[in-house]
Design a protein around this motif. Structure first.
Motif, short mmCIF file in Angstrom:
data_model
loop_
_atom_site.label_atom_id
_atom_site.label_comp_id
_atom_site.label_asym_id
_atom_site.label_seq_id
_atom_site.Cartn_x
_atom_site.Cartn_y
_atom_site.Cartn_z
N SER A 45 -6.01 -0.78 6.61
CA SER A 45 -5.57 -1.81 5.67
C SER A 45 -5.05 -1.16 4.40
O SER A 45 -5.31 0.01 4.12
N GLU A 46 -4.32 -1.94 3.64
CA GLU A 46 -3.79 -1.42 2.38
C GLU A 46 -4.93 -1.02 1.45
O GLU A 46 -4.86 0.00 0.76
N LYS A 47 -6.00 -1.79 1.43
CA LYS A 47 -7.16 -1.48 0.60
C LYS A 47 -7.79 -0.14 1.02
O LYS A 47 -8.10 0.69 0.17
N LEU A 87 -7.98 3.30 -1.21
CA LEU A 87 -9.29 3.90 -1.44
C LEU A 87 -9.30 5.36 -1.00
O LEU A 87 -9.74 6.24 -1.75
N GLN A 88 -8.75 5.63 0.18
CA GLN A 88 -8.68 7.00 0.67
C GLN A 88 -7.75 7.85 -0.19
O GLN A 88 -8.06 9.00 -0.52
N ARG A 89 -6.61 7.28 -0.54
CA ARG A 89 -5.63 8.03 -1.34
C ARG A 89 -6.19 8.40 -2.70
O ARG A 89 -6.09 9.54 -3.15
N LEU A 90 -6.79 7.43 -3.39
CA LEU A 90 -7.36 7.70 -4.72
C LEU A 90 -8.58 8.62 -4.64
O LEU A 90 -8.78 9.45 -5.52
N SER A 91 -9.35 8.49 -3.57
CA SER A 91 -10.51 9.38 -3.40
C SER A 91 -10.06 10.82 -3.22
O SER A 91 -10.58 11.74 -3.87
N LYS A 92 -9.07 11.03 -2.36
CA LYS A 92 -8.60 12.39 -2.12
C LYS A 92 -7.90 12.96 -3.35
O LYS A 92 -8.08 14.12 -3.70
#
Length: 136
Positions: free
Chosen positions: A7-9, A13-18
């Motif tokens: 999902s976009e969420k 979340l993964q993008r900002l975490s990494k």
């Protein structure tokens, strides 16, 4: 099994975490590397060293879990080579400055090199693309 789109969420979340993990890693490398190169006391940069080691381990784990082929692609192989260079800090303490510089240069090659270089498999002797990765 077919690939499921996230999902976009989940993507954000993964993008900002990494991205956050990588930013903390860079901060740790800059602090520890500067401490080594400028010959400051270990206590001055020890927290940066720990930050670099912990975030580096987490980033490696992230990549290996995402796709084990990272280990045979140049981006993984060169990361493991950087770890070996870190291990040389003890027996070759007089060369710590040079080791840090080589590690940083390898990091730039891995991060900013063309995809054909980063995704080159040392086993297959050609570029292999893994699963679609979350940039960060």
């Amino acid at each position: 099994m077919g690939k499921q789109a996230i999902s976009e969420k989940q993507f954000w979340l993964q993008r900002l975490s990494k991205t956050s993990l990588r930013a903390l890693h860079i901060l740790g490398v800059v602090g520890a590397g500067g401490g080594v190169i400028l010959d400051t006391f270990n206590e001055t940069w020890n927290h940066y060293w720990m930050l670099a080691m912990i975030t580096g381990a987490l980033l490696m784990l992230w990549e290996i879990i995402r796709d084990w082929r990272w280990l045979i692609q140049l981006k993984g192989v060169l990361t493991l080579a950087k770890l070996l260079l870190l291990l040389l800090f003890i027996p070759l303490a007089q060369y710590q400055h040079e080791l840090v510089i080589v590690i940083i240069l390898l990091s730039v090659i891995v991060s900013h090199g063309p995809a054909g270089l980063r995704h080159y498999s040392i086993i297959h002797r050609r570029r292999i693309d893994g699963k679609k990765e979350i940039k960060g």
